[in-house]
Scaffold this motif. Structure first.
Motif, mmCIF file in Angstrom:
data_model
loop_
_atom_site.group_PDB
_atom_site.id
_atom_site.type_symbol
_atom_site.label_atom_id
_atom_site.label_comp_id
_atom_site.label_asym_id
_atom_site.label_seq_id
_atom_site.Cartn_x
_atom_site.Cartn_y
_atom_site.Cartn_z
ATOM 1 N N GLU A 117 8.393 -4.575 -8.237
ATOM 2 C CA GLU A 117 8.515 -3.210 -7.708
ATOM 3 C C GLU A 117 7.149 -2.547 -7.613
ATOM 4 O OE1 GLU A 117 10.998 0.882 -8.555
ATOM 5 O OE2 GLU A 117 10.310 -0.306 -10.257
ATOM 6 N N LYS A 118 6.319 -2.757 -8.627
ATOM 7 C CA LYS A 118 4.977 -2.167 -8.610
ATOM 8 C C LYS A 118 4.147 -2.743 -7.471
ATOM 9 C CE LYS A 118 5.037 -1.363 -13.565
ATOM 10 N NZ LYS A 118 4.564 -1.805 -14.879
ATOM 11 N N GLU A 119 4.277 -4.047 -7.226
ATOM 12 C CA GLU A 119 3.549 -4.677 -6.129
ATOM 13 C C GLU A 119 4.027 -4.143 -4.777
ATOM 14 O OE1 GLU A 119 3.772 -8.913 -6.393
ATOM 15 O OE2 GLU A 119 3.106 -8.935 -8.491
ATOM 16 N N LEU A 120 5.329 -3.983 -4.635
ATOM 17 C CA LEU A 120 5.874 -3.461 -3.382
ATOM 18 C C LEU A 120 5.446 -2.019 -3.150
ATOM 19 C CD1 LEU A 120 9.486 -4.936 -3.418
ATOM 20 C CD2 LEU A 120 7.582 -5.616 -1.960
ATOM 21 N N ASP A 121 5.377 -1.226 -4.227
ATOM 22 C CA ASP A 121 4.920 0.159 -4.110
ATOM 23 C C ASP A 121 3.456 0.210 -3.669
ATOM 24 O OD1 ASP A 121 7.315 1.326 -4.707
ATOM 25 O OD2 ASP A 121 6.872 1.592 -6.867
ATOM 26 N N LEU A 122 2.654 -0.707 -4.183
ATOM 27 C CA LEU A 122 1.245 -0.730 -3.809
ATOM 28 C C LEU A 122 1.079 -1.139 -2.343
ATOM 29 C CD1 LEU A 122 -0.400 -2.328 -6.973
ATOM 30 C CD2 LEU A 122 -0.543 0.057 -6.223
ATOM 31 N N LYS A 123 1.895 -2.086 -1.881
ATOM 32 C CA LYS A 123 1.808 -2.541 -0.498
ATOM 33 C C LYS A 123 2.279 -1.461 0.474
ATOM 34 C CE LYS A 123 2.397 -7.476 -1.318
ATOM 35 N NZ LYS A 123 3.278 -8.637 -1.099
ATOM 36 N N SER A 124 3.295 -0.699 0.095
ATOM 37 C CA SER A 124 3.839 0.313 1.000
ATOM 38 C C SER A 124 3.011 1.584 1.035
ATOM 39 C CB SER A 124 5.275 0.655 0.604
ATOM 40 O OG SER A 124 5.291 1.289 -0.658
#
Length: 110
Positions: free
Chosen positions: A102-109
């Protein structure tokens, strides 16, 4: 004890399929019928030729119904596709909540 009386719902079945369950069916025919009648009457008022006005009225009914049906079904399909994508994204969000993914997806978005 009071018994609940359920009235049977009236349905119109064509070829074994209830047309009330078909998306866009009702509106397509209502707009087609009203458009056909309106254009047929206007044609009659303009030309006073009954034969021509009935042909024009029926043609506009047919074309109006088909055009509205295609437009409505396209919009319905697009909305349904978007809903499926949103449902899948919400499922993934709930699955990844509180994890490193989730943290990785938040950083990408962001």
């Amino acid at each position: 004890m009071a018994e609940e009386s359920e009235e049977p719902t009236k349905s119109f079945v064509i070829f074994g399929r209830d047309v009330a369950q078909i998306p866009c069916f009702r509106n397509s025919f209502l707009y087609g019928i009203s458009g056909g009648i309106g254009i047929g009457v206007l044609t009659f008022l303009g030309t006073s030729r009954t034969h021509l006005s009935t042909h024009v009225g029926f043609g506009s009914f047919f074309c109006g119904t088909i055009v509205y049906w295609m437009s409505c079904r396209y919009q319905w399909s697009a909305r349904r596709f978007e809903q499926q994508q949103l449902r899948e994204a919400m499922r993934r969000q709930a699955l990844y909540e509180g994890t490193d993914v989730e943290k990785e997806l938040d950083l990408k978005s962001a």
